[in-house]
Structure formats: structure tokens, C-alpha cells
Design a protein around this motif. Structure first.
Motif, PDB file in Angstrom:
ATOM      1  N   VAL A   1       0.917  -1.226   0.042  1.00  0.00           N
ATOM      2  CA  VAL A   1      -0.030   0.040   0.000  1.00  0.00           C
ATOM      3  C   VAL A   1       0.892   1.353   0.023  1.00  0.00           C
ATOM      4  N   THR A   2       1.947   1.239   0.975  1.00  0.00           N
ATOM      5  CA  THR A   2       2.618   2.484   1.045  1.00  0.00           C
ATOM      6  C   THR A   2       3.502   2.758  -0.340  1.00  0.00           C
ATOM      7  N   SER A   3       4.064   1.815  -0.910  1.00  0.00           N
ATOM      8  CA  SER A   3       4.781   1.815  -2.135  1.00  0.00           C
ATOM      9  C   SER A   3       3.965   2.213  -3.332  1.00  0.00           C
ATOM     10  N   LEU A   4       2.687   1.517  -3.415  1.00  0.00           N
ATOM     11  CA  LEU A   4       1.720   1.931  -4.456  1.00  0.00           C
ATOM     12  C   LEU A   4       1.153   3.383  -4.209  1.00  0.00           C
ATOM     13  N   CYS A   5       1.096   4.061  -2.910  1.00  0.00           N
ATOM     14  CA  CYS A   5       0.726   5.422  -2.665  1.00  0.00           C
ATOM     15  C   CYS A   5       1.811   6.328  -3.215  1.00  0.00           C
ATOM     16  N   LEU A   6       3.088   5.787  -2.903  1.00  0.00           N
ATOM     17  CA  LEU A   6       4.209   6.663  -3.186  1.00  0.00           C
ATOM     18  C   LEU A   6       4.399   6.640  -4.748  1.00  0.00           C
ATOM     19  N   PHE A   7       4.132   5.660  -5.514  1.00  0.00           N
ATOM     20  CA  PHE A   7       4.119   5.689  -6.794  1.00  0.00           C
ATOM     21  C   PHE A   7       3.291   6.460  -7.639  1.00  0.00           C
ATOM     22  N   ILE A   8       2.033   6.556  -6.993  1.00  0.00           N
ATOM     23  CA  ILE A   8       0.794   7.180  -7.437  1.00  0.00           C
ATOM     24  C   ILE A   8       1.172   8.859  -7.423  1.00  0.00           C
ATOM     25  N   LEU A   9       1.703   9.218  -6.050  1.00  0.00           N
ATOM     26  CA  LEU A   9       2.359  10.584  -5.777  1.00  0.00           C
ATOM     27  C   LEU A   9       3.342  11.003  -6.859  1.00  0.00           C
ATOM     28  N   TYR A  10       4.223   9.929  -7.051  1.00  0.00           N
ATOM     29  CA  TYR A  10       5.344  10.314  -7.931  1.00  0.00           C
ATOM     30  C   TYR A  10       4.531  10.249  -9.512  1.00  0.00           C
ATOM     31  N   GLY A  11       3.829   9.539  -9.818  1.00  0.00           N
ATOM     32  CA  GLY A  11       3.353   9.601 -11.221  1.00  0.00           C
ATOM     33  C   GLY A  11       2.460  10.915 -11.378  1.00  0.00           C
ATOM     34  N   THR A  12       1.674  11.329 -10.256  1.00  0.00           N
ATOM     35  CA  THR A  12       0.913  12.716 -10.268  1.00  0.00           C
ATOM     36  C   THR A  12       1.947  13.855 -10.214  1.00  0.00           C
ATOM     37  N   PHE A  13       2.939  13.757  -9.652  1.00  0.00           N
ATOM     38  CA  PHE A  13       3.750  15.180  -9.567  1.00  0.00           C
ATOM     39  C   PHE A  13       4.513  15.341 -11.095  1.00  0.00           C
ATOM     40  N   ILE A  14       4.945  13.967 -11.676  1.00  0.00           N
ATOM     41  CA  ILE A  14       5.623  14.103 -13.026  1.00  0.00           C
ATOM     42  C   ILE A  14       4.645  14.302 -14.013  1.00  0.00           C
ATOM     43  N   GLY A  15       3.358  13.888 -14.069  1.00  0.00           N
ATOM     44  CA  GLY A  15       2.510  13.788 -14.938  1.00  0.00           C
ATOM     45  C   GLY A  15       1.531  15.214 -14.879  1.00  0.00           C
ATOM     46  N   TYR A  16       1.352  15.483 -13.888  1.00  0.00           N
ATOM     47  CA  TYR A  16       0.585  16.867 -13.703  1.00  0.00           C
ATOM     48  C   TYR A  16       1.231  17.857 -14.002  1.00  0.00           C
ATOM     49  N   SER A  17       2.498  17.814 -13.547  1.00  0.00           N
ATOM     50  CA  SER A  17       3.340  19.048 -13.646  1.00  0.00           C
ATOM     51  C   SER A  17       3.605  19.271 -15.248  1.00  0.00           C
ATOM     52  N   ILE A  18       3.951  18.363 -15.893  1.00  0.00           N
ATOM     53  CA  ILE A  18       3.972  18.362 -17.277  1.00  0.00           C
ATOM     54  C   ILE A  18       2.888  18.814 -18.235  1.00  0.00           C
ATOM     55  N   SER A  19       1.759  18.229 -17.781  1.00  0.00           N
ATOM     56  CA  SER A  19       0.550  18.473 -18.308  1.00  0.00           C
ATOM     57  C   SER A  19       0.193  20.105 -18.125  1.00  0.00           C
ATOM     58  N   TYR A  20       0.422  20.432 -16.860  1.00  0.00           N
ATOM     59  CA  TYR A  20       0.054  21.832 -16.569  1.00  0.00           C
ATOM     60  C   TYR A  20       0.804  22.998 -17.349  1.00  0.00           C
ATOM     61  N   ASP A  21       1.930  22.452 -17.439  1.00  0.00           N
ATOM     62  CA  ASP A  21       3.259  23.247 -18.078  1.00  0.00           C
ATOM     63  C   ASP A  21       2.657  23.401 -19.656  1.00  0.00           C
ATOM     64  N   TYR A  22       2.489  22.275 -19.984  1.00  0.00           N
ATOM     65  CA  TYR A  22       2.128  22.004 -21.590  1.00  0.00           C
ATOM     66  C   TYR A  22       0.994  23.207 -21.792  1.00  0.00           C
ATOM     67  N   HIS A  23      -0.166  23.217 -21.039  1.00  0.00           N
ATOM     68  CA  HIS A  23      -1.403  23.749 -21.316  1.00  0.00           C
ATOM     69  C   HIS A  23      -1.239  25.319 -20.829  1.00  0.00           C
ATOM     70  N   ASP A  24      -0.277  25.491 -19.903  1.00  0.00           N
ATOM     71  CA  ASP A  24       0.016  26.786 -19.524  1.00  0.00           C
ATOM     72  C   ASP A  24       0.773  27.515 -20.631  1.00  0.00           C
ATOM     73  N   THR A  25       1.645  26.970 -21.507  1.00  0.00           N
ATOM     74  CA  THR A  25       2.459  27.415 -22.461  1.00  0.00           C
ATOM     75  C   THR A  25       1.555  27.401 -23.758  1.00  0.00           C
ATOM     76  N   GLN A  26       0.668  26.616 -23.814  1.00  0.00           N
ATOM     77  CA  GLN A  26      -0.294  26.821 -25.076  1.00  0.00           C
ATOM     78  C   GLN A  26      -1.294  28.055 -24.757  1.00  0.00           C
ATOM     79  N   VAL A  27      -1.654  28.634 -23.582  1.00  0.00           N
ATOM     80  CA  VAL A  27      -2.194  29.552 -23.461  1.00  0.00           C
ATOM     81  C   VAL A  27      -1.441  30.800 -23.521  1.00  0.00           C
TER      82      VAL A  27
END
Length: 164
Positions: free
Chosen positions: A135-161
Motif C-alpha cells: 500500500v505504501t509503495s503504491l501510494c508513493l508511486f501514485i504521488l510520483y506519477g501525479t507529480f511528474i504527469g500533472y506538472s508536465i501537463s499543466y506546463d504544456y497547457h500553460d504554455t499553450q495559453v
């Protein structure tokens, strides 16, 4: 000089490209979340340390059990994390939702703990790990994936705007 040209002249230029910011996000994400994973290991939330994956599977020397082993494994995971950022950037940067980043973290967890498990001979199989570790490692990977993915997506959409 007109007022519009004055404003454009005073506007700071974006010196890094979207790809380079994504690579930096991957590196920082790897450093941050592997450091947190090491703390979770030392406080017995997980049975497996990150250095068990990146160092102890191939090296059986004494220094890998010390703070130097932790530091080297954090840096290696940061570098490997650049690859995960490139994959996310190439495939999923246009997705606006956070949930795809959560799924991305779950997929990465499955790859590390299930698909790549035969490579890591000193790591217990998934069914041999206790529930807290899973459970702990899965939660850690979820947070890691969210950090990487959402940061990149947010940056991409912010750049588009900004470009509009």
C-alpha cells in the motif's frame, strides 16, 4: 516607444523549452520521491529500500548499505526518472486531467514491482511483501506519477495559453 512594445520589452523571456522543463521535472521528481521512499524504508513503512532496486541487485559491496548507497541510488533514480518524464511528455502531455497521472503512477508501480521483479533477485516477490509495503509503495508511486504527469501537463497547457 509605444506602450505595447514597452510591455513586451519588459516581459521576461522564457529561457527553457517545454521539453527541458519536463526533463527537469522528471529529475526533481525522482530525487524528491526516492528521498521520501528512503525515509519510509528507515521508518519501516516499506520492506524494500530504493537502493535495493538500483544498487543492491547488482552490487554486493559494503558501501551500498551506507548513506553513500542511499545518495547514489537517489541520483540514479533521478536520472531514470528523466526517462519516465520523456515517456509522459511524448504520450500524455496533452491530457488535462490529473487522473491519467494517477494511472501512470500505478502503471509504473506495476512495472517495477511485477514486470521487473525477476531482474531484482534480492527483492521479495509481490505476494511475499506485507500489506503495508504494498500500500505504501503504491501510494508513493501514485504521488510520483501525479507529480511528474500533472506538472508536465499543466506546463504544456500553460504554455499553450501563453502562445495564444
Amino acid at each position: 516607444m509605444s506602450e505595447n512594445k514597452q510591455l513586451e520589452h519588459n516581459k521576461p523571456e522564457n529561457t527553457m523549452s517545454l521539453l527541458s522543463r519536463s526533463l527537469l521535472t522528471g529529475f526533481i521528481g525522482g530525487i524528491l520521491w526516492s528521498t521520501i521512499a528512503i525515509f519510509l524504508y528507515y521508518f519501516n513503512f516499506v520492506e524494500v529500500s530504493p537502493k535495493s532496486f538500483v544498487l543492491r541487485s547488482w552490487l554486493k559491496t559494503d558501501w551500498t548499505d551506507s548513506w553513500l548507497g542511499d545518495l547514489v541510488s537517489i541520483i540514479i533514480i533521478g536520472l531514470l526518472s528523466i526517462v519516465t518524464a520523456i515517456i509522459y511528455y511524448g504520450l500524455l502531455k496533452k491530457v488535462k486531467t490529473m487522473w491519467i497521472s494517477v494511472v501512470y503512477g500505478i502503471i509504473l508501480w506495476g512495472i517495477v514491482f511485477y514486470l521487473l521483479q525477476p531482474i531484482y533477485t534480492n527483492i521479495p516477490k509481490l505476494v511475499e511483501l506485507n500489506t503495508n509495503s504494498i500500500v505504501t509503495s503504491l501510494c508513493l508511486f501514485i504521488l510520483y506519477g501525479t507529480f511528474i504527469g500533472y506538472s508536465i501537463s499543466y506546463d504544456y497547457h500553460d504554455t499553450q495559453v501563453e502562445q495564444l
